[in-house]
Design a protein around this motif. Structure first.
Motif, PDB file in Angstrom:
ATOM      1  N   GLY A  12       0.749  -1.218   0.033  1.00 55.05           N
ATOM      2  CA  GLY A  12      -0.023  -0.047  -0.002  1.00 55.05           C
ATOM      3  C   GLY A  12       0.755   1.145   0.131  1.00 55.05           C
ATOM      4  N   ASP A  13       0.208   2.365  -0.244  1.00 54.33           N
ATOM      5  CA  ASP A  13       0.877   4.035  -0.324  1.00 54.33           C
ATOM      6  C   ASP A  13       1.918   3.958  -1.341  1.00 54.33           C
ATOM      7  N   GLU A  14       1.850   3.177  -2.364  1.00 55.63           N
ATOM      8  CA  GLU A  14       2.766   3.160  -3.508  1.00 55.63           C
ATOM      9  C   GLU A  14       2.590   4.486  -3.989  1.00 55.63           C
ATOM     10  N   GLY A  15       1.489   5.027  -4.218  1.00 55.78           N
ATOM     11  CA  GLY A  15       1.174   6.159  -5.030  1.00 55.78           C
ATOM     12  C   GLY A  15      -0.045   6.006  -6.208  1.00 55.78           C
ATOM     13  N   LYS A  16      -0.973   5.125  -5.779  1.00 60.79           N
ATOM     14  CA  LYS A  16      -1.994   4.829  -6.684  1.00 60.79           C
ATOM     15  C   LYS A  16      -2.786   6.200  -7.121  1.00 60.79           C
ATOM     16  N   GLY A  17      -3.010   6.739  -5.940  1.00 58.07           N
ATOM     17  CA  GLY A  17      -3.760   8.220  -6.182  1.00 58.07           C
ATOM     18  C   GLY A  17      -2.977   9.010  -7.227  1.00 58.07           C
ATOM     19  N   LYS A  18      -1.718   9.171  -7.018  1.00 58.78           N
ATOM     20  CA  LYS A  18      -0.948   9.911  -7.901  1.00 58.78           C
ATOM     21  C   LYS A  18      -1.283   9.698  -9.642  1.00 58.78           C
ATOM     22  N   LEU A  19      -1.187   8.458  -9.823  1.00 58.27           N
ATOM     23  CA  LEU A  19      -1.226   7.570 -11.000  1.00 58.27           C
ATOM     24  C   LEU A  19      -2.602   7.801 -11.557  1.00 58.27           C
ATOM     25  N   GLY A  40      -5.840   5.665   1.672  1.00 54.42           N
ATOM     26  CA  GLY A  40      -5.615   7.107   1.868  1.00 54.42           C
ATOM     27  C   GLY A  40      -4.927   7.479   0.594  1.00 54.42           C
ATOM     28  N   HIS A  41      -5.551   7.952  -0.388  1.00 49.93           N
ATOM     29  CA  HIS A  41      -4.816   8.237  -1.696  1.00 49.93           C
ATOM     30  C   HIS A  41      -4.613   9.632  -1.866  1.00 49.93           C
ATOM     31  N   THR A  42      -3.191  10.296  -2.047  1.00 41.38           N
ATOM     32  CA  THR A  42      -2.903  11.486  -2.032  1.00 41.38           C
ATOM     33  C   THR A  42      -2.666  12.093  -3.756  1.00 41.38           C
ATOM     34  N   GLY A 298       1.340   7.609   7.789  1.00 43.58           N
ATOM     35  CA  GLY A 298       0.064   7.420   7.229  1.00 43.58           C
ATOM     36  C   GLY A 298      -1.080   8.545   6.972  1.00 43.58           C
ATOM     37  N   THR A 299      -1.507   8.578   5.864  1.00 42.59           N
ATOM     38  CA  THR A 299      -2.209   9.755   5.555  1.00 42.59           C
ATOM     39  C   THR A 299      -3.703   9.830   6.264  1.00 42.59           C
ATOM     40  N   ASN A 300      -4.054   8.609   6.853  1.00 47.50           N
ATOM     41  CA  ASN A 300      -5.572   8.738   7.941  1.00 47.50           C
ATOM     42  C   ASN A 300      -5.060   8.460   9.263  1.00 47.50           C
ATOM     43  N   ARG A 304       3.598   5.885  11.613  1.00 49.94           N
ATOM     44  CA  ARG A 304       4.884   6.077  10.974  1.00 49.94           C
ATOM     45  C   ARG A 304       5.074   4.643  10.181  1.00 49.94           C
ATOM     46  N   ARG A 305       5.085   4.693   8.723  1.00 52.58           N
ATOM     47  CA  ARG A 305       5.342   3.351   8.088  1.00 52.58           C
ATOM     48  C   ARG A 305       6.660   3.019   8.264  1.00 52.58           C
ATOM     49  N   ARG A 306       6.509   1.735   8.306  1.00 51.18           N
ATOM     50  CA  ARG A 306       7.981   0.796   8.323  1.00 51.18           C
ATOM     51  C   ARG A 306       8.589   0.673   6.976  1.00 51.18           C
ATOM     52  N   LEU A 329       6.811   3.394 -11.662  1.00 52.87           N
ATOM     53  CA  LEU A 329       7.837   3.296 -10.487  1.00 52.87           C
ATOM     54  C   LEU A 329       7.880   4.698  -9.552  1.00 52.87           C
ATOM     55  N   THR A 330       7.289   4.684  -8.366  1.00 50.96           N
ATOM     56  CA  THR A 330       7.061   6.023  -7.730  1.00 50.96           C
ATOM     57  C   THR A 330       8.351   6.377  -6.558  1.00 50.96           C
ATOM     58  N   LYS A 331       8.261   7.556  -6.369  1.00 50.99           N
ATOM     59  CA  LYS A 331       9.434   8.037  -5.287  1.00 50.99           C
ATOM     60  C   LYS A 331      10.621   7.723  -5.373  1.00 50.99           C
ATOM     61  N   LEU A 332      11.022   7.620  -6.683  1.00 50.70           N
ATOM     62  CA  LEU A 332      12.514   7.585  -7.070  1.00 50.70           C
ATOM     63  C   LEU A 332      13.379   8.528  -6.250  1.00 50.70           C
ATOM     64  N   ASP A 333      12.846   9.987  -6.379  1.00 47.61           N
ATOM     65  CA  ASP A 333      13.516  10.976  -5.928  1.00 47.61           C
ATOM     66  C   ASP A 333      13.898  10.605  -4.425  1.00 47.61           C
ATOM     67  N   VAL A 334      13.204  10.017  -3.690  1.00 51.52           N
ATOM     68  CA  VAL A 334      13.358   9.839  -2.195  1.00 51.52           C
ATOM     69  C   VAL A 334      14.949   9.051  -2.270  1.00 51.52           C
ATOM     70  N   LEU A 335      15.246   8.440  -3.024  1.00 47.56           N
ATOM     71  CA  LEU A 335      16.628   7.720  -2.901  1.00 47.56           C
ATOM     72  C   LEU A 335      17.795   8.681  -3.524  1.00 47.56           C
ATOM     73  N   VAL A 414       8.928  11.127  -9.833  1.00 45.83           N
ATOM     74  CA  VAL A 414      10.125  11.900  -9.151  1.00 45.83           C
ATOM     75  C   VAL A 414      10.058  12.943  -8.087  1.00 45.83           C
ATOM     76  N   GLY A 415       8.559  12.878  -7.811  1.00 42.23           N
ATOM     77  CA  GLY A 415       8.132  14.039  -6.762  1.00 42.23           C
ATOM     78  C   GLY A 415       6.457  13.835  -6.784  1.00 42.23           C
ATOM     79  N   PRO A 416       5.912  14.470  -5.412  1.00 46.74           N
ATOM     80  CA  PRO A 416       4.512  13.970  -5.293  1.00 46.74           C
ATOM     81  C   PRO A 416       3.484  14.958  -6.495  1.00 46.74           C
ATOM     82  N   GLU A 417       3.915  15.972  -7.015  1.00 45.84           N
ATOM     83  CA  GLU A 417       3.304  16.695  -7.892  1.00 45.84           C
ATOM     84  C   GLU A 417       2.820  15.856  -9.220  1.00 45.84           C
TER      85      GLU A 417
HETATM   86  P1  GDP Z   1      -1.631   5.548  -2.355  1.00 46.97           P
HETATM   87  O1  GDP Z   1      -2.404   5.012  -1.103  1.00 46.97           O
HETATM   88  O2  GDP Z   1      -1.091   4.230  -3.134  1.00 46.97           O
HETATM   89  O3  GDP Z   1      -2.528   6.461  -3.234  1.00 46.97           O
HETATM   90  O4  GDP Z   1      -0.185   6.312  -1.956  1.00 46.97           O
HETATM   91  P2  GDP Z   1      -0.400   7.467  -0.649  1.00 46.97           P
HETATM   92  O5  GDP Z   1      -1.018   8.873  -1.191  1.00 46.97           O
HETATM   93  O6  GDP Z   1      -1.171   7.087   0.582  1.00 46.97           O
HETATM   94  O7  GDP Z   1       1.133   7.765  -0.413  1.00 46.97           O
HETATM   95  C1  GDP Z   1       2.113   8.038  -1.447  1.00 46.97           C
HETATM   96  C2  GDP Z   1       2.628   9.341  -0.730  1.00 46.97           C
HETATM   97  O8  GDP Z   1       3.674   9.598  -1.708  1.00 46.97           O
HETATM   98  C3  GDP Z   1       1.675  10.652  -1.195  1.00 46.97           C
HETATM   99  O9  GDP Z   1       2.018  11.448  -0.161  1.00 46.97           O
HETATM  100  C4  GDP Z   1       2.023  11.070  -2.511  1.00 46.97           C
HETATM  101  O10 GDP Z   1       1.747  12.439  -2.515  1.00 46.97           O
HETATM  102  C5  GDP Z   1       3.573  10.666  -2.626  1.00 46.97           C
HETATM  103  N1  GDP Z   1       4.103  10.495  -3.642  1.00 46.97           N
HETATM  104  C6  GDP Z   1       3.588   9.794  -4.848  1.00 46.97           C
HETATM  105  N2  GDP Z   1       4.395  10.015  -5.786  1.00 46.97           N
HETATM  106  C7  GDP Z   1       5.557  10.417  -5.548  1.00 46.97           C
HETATM  107  C8  GDP Z   1       6.786  10.602  -5.798  1.00 46.97           C
HETATM  108  O11 GDP Z   1       7.232  10.021  -7.236  1.00 46.97           O
HETATM  109  N3  GDP Z   1       7.912  11.204  -5.257  1.00 46.97           N
HETATM  110  C9  GDP Z   1       7.651  11.545  -3.923  1.00 46.97           C
HETATM  111  N4  GDP Z   1       8.617  12.132  -3.407  1.00 46.97           N
HETATM  112  N5  GDP Z   1       6.260  11.601  -3.526  1.00 46.97           N
HETATM  113  C10 GDP Z   1       5.631  11.097  -4.234  1.00 46.97           C
END
Ligand code: GDP
Ligand code: IMO
Ligand code: MG
Length: 425
Positions: A12-19, A40-42, A298-300, A304-306, A329-335, A414-417
């Motif tokens: 979970g929380d991989e970034g499904k909301g964003k895509l 919780g989809h952001t 966690g969004t909701n 703290r996520r492990r 592939l999400t959140k590459l920028d975090v690395l 590469v970022g949340p936006e």
């Molecule tokens: P979901 O439950 O799969 O929709 O994911 P969440 O929204 O719970 O958690 C993903 C978090 O990572 C959210 O805060 C997003 O805004 C953020 N996010 C999504 N994609 C990226 C990314 O590529 N880079 C970064 N830094 N943040 C991201």
């Protein structure tokens, strides 16, 4: 016309909301197919951030019909609050409908979820305490109430009385709690909630098929993820529905032939909320860095996520379980700051190497990850929009993961936006 599934490949929380939001611009319909307000989809657009739980992540696109499918469990109070919050922020939600066959989460589901967790003590699952499991349990036991029951006061009351009789016995005899009043629940649900939801209650299966027959694009949005799946996840540390791509068929009412593209949402490292095995979990400074940079709370629930390194054994399993066609592939920028990035490519157990996920949970609890170390890129990649703009080591990492999974990576976050997305193909 083809259907596209968005499915989480991890915990979970991989970034499904964003895509989902990103692709919804070209979709006519987005259907959430399972789960409830445990999700919780952001979605981040410019300076604005939206967190949706029950409302599908296509809601920011007024021309897209957003459907809460029959496979979802609906806590109506949460849904109404979510709609009100969106409306207050200027989002038109007239494009949102709810399946009459979706099940309701009632007050006793939430109470039993909380009490059951307390009762389990050290063995607790770490649920979101929203009543998700108890509502699905009632659905399977055929004593659940459905959204359509809100439209018939007599039926609602009859079903409520049957269900509540048993629930009050459980509350009193097992948990030593006071009984709940059927009158109070019926008043709230029938007088306050039903009139507000009624205009949105629809035959969602018919709507989805009308769209498919008219050649429109339909997307199926999963909540939770493959390893939280009731059948295929790390049971019992799972949710009570089927997030896997196959769940879209039952949860939206379509046959598998309609699922053409199945996108696996995959974080560039791993996180998990709640209890359960996690072979690549990090308890060190690297873990802290992933949590801090990835804002892994966690969004909701604010938990703290492990954190942990990427697990390619899990990815390969997710590819099989979901028939993934490609990966986001999400959140590459975090690395970005990492000197070295590790990927678990196999497990080791009792001196033997395992290239696939052990089916026996006890084995998974004791496996040790076999890591491959890749060079970090130590460059800010958050502005990249094409693969060429990524630092070479970051590109190598992306390609390595695609190779491990055996499916192409189509997008890299590469970022949340919304726009911080590299389109690979
Ligand atoms: P979901 O439950 O799969 O929709 O994911 P969440 O929204 O719970 O958690 C993903 C978090 O990572 C959210 O805060 C997003 O805004 C953020 N996010 C999504 N994609 C990226 C990314 O590529 N880079 C970064 N830094 N943040 C991201
Ligand atoms: P999204 O859609 C991460 C986890 C809980 C717990 C387990 C069971 O945002 O990815 P439940 O309340 O469903 O009975 O809890 O599942 N869990 C999630 N973890 N993301 C989610 O949703 C989750 N939904 C449930 O933490 O371990
Ligand atoms: Mg989430």
């Amino acid at each position: 016309m083809p259907g596209t599934v968005v499915v989480g490949t991890q915990w979970g929380d991989e970034g499904k909301g964003k895509l989902t939001d990103l692709l919804a611009a070209t979709m006519d319909v987005v259907v959430r197919y399972q789960g409830g307000h445990n999700a919780g989809h952001t979605i981040v657009v410019g300076e604005q951030s939206f967190a949706v739980r029950l409302v599908p992540s296509g809601i920011l696109h007024p021309a897209t019909l957003n459907v809460i499918g029959n496979g979802v469990v609906v806590e109506p109070q949460v849904l109404l609050e979510e709609i009100a919050t969106l409306e207050a922020r200027g989002i038109d939600t007239s494009n949102l409908v709810i399946s009459g066959n979706a099940h309701l989460i009632l007050p006793y589901h939430q109470e039993i979820d909380q009490l059951a967790e307390r009762y389990l003590g050290r063995n607790k699952l770490g649920t979101t305490k929203g009543g998700i499991g108890p509502s699905y349990a009632d659905k399977a036991a055929r004593v659940g109430l459905r959204v359509q029951d809100l439209l018939d006061a007599k039926i609602f009351r009859q079903k409520l009385d049957v269900a509540l009789k048993e629930k009050n016995a459980i509350l009193a005899k097992i948990y030593n709690q006071l009984p709940l009043s059927a009158d109070d629940i019926a008043d709230r649900y029938l007088d306050e909630i039903a009139p507000r939801l009624e205009p949105r209650i629809a035959d969602s299966v018919h709507l989805v098929h009308q769209a498919l027959e008219a050649g429109k694009e339909v997307m199926f949005e999963g909540a939770q993820a493959t390893f939280l799946d009731l059948d295929h996840g790390t049971y019992p540390f799972v949710t009570s529905s089927n997030p896997v791509a196959g769940g879209a068929c039952a949860g939206a009412g379509v046959g598998p032939r309609h699922l053409e593209r199945i996108i696996g949402i995959t974080k560039a490292y791993l996180t998990r909320v709640g209890s359960g095995p996690f072979p690549t979990e990090l308890h060190d400074e690297m873990g802290d860095l992933l949590v801090e940079r990835g804002r892994e709370w966690g969004t909701n629930t604010g938990r703290r996520r492990r954190p942990g390194w990427f697990d390619a054994v899990m990815l390969r399993h997710a590819v099989r379980l979901n028939s993934l066609t490609d990966i986001f592939l999400t959140k590459l920028d975090v690395l970005d700051p990492c000197e070295v990035v590790k990927v678990c490519v196999a497990y080791e157990v009792d001196g033997a190497r395992l290239d696939h996920l052990p089916y026996h949970q006890s084995v998974l609890h004791k496996v040790r990850p076999v890591y491959e170390e890749l060079k970090g890129w130590q460059t800010d990649c958050s502005g990249a929009t094409t693969l060429d703009e990524l630092p070479p080591a970051a590109r190598d990492y992306v390609m390595f993961l695609a190779e491990q999974g055996g499916v192409p990576v189509s997008y890299v976050g590469v970022g949340p936006e919304r726009l911080q997305t590299v389109h690979v193909a």
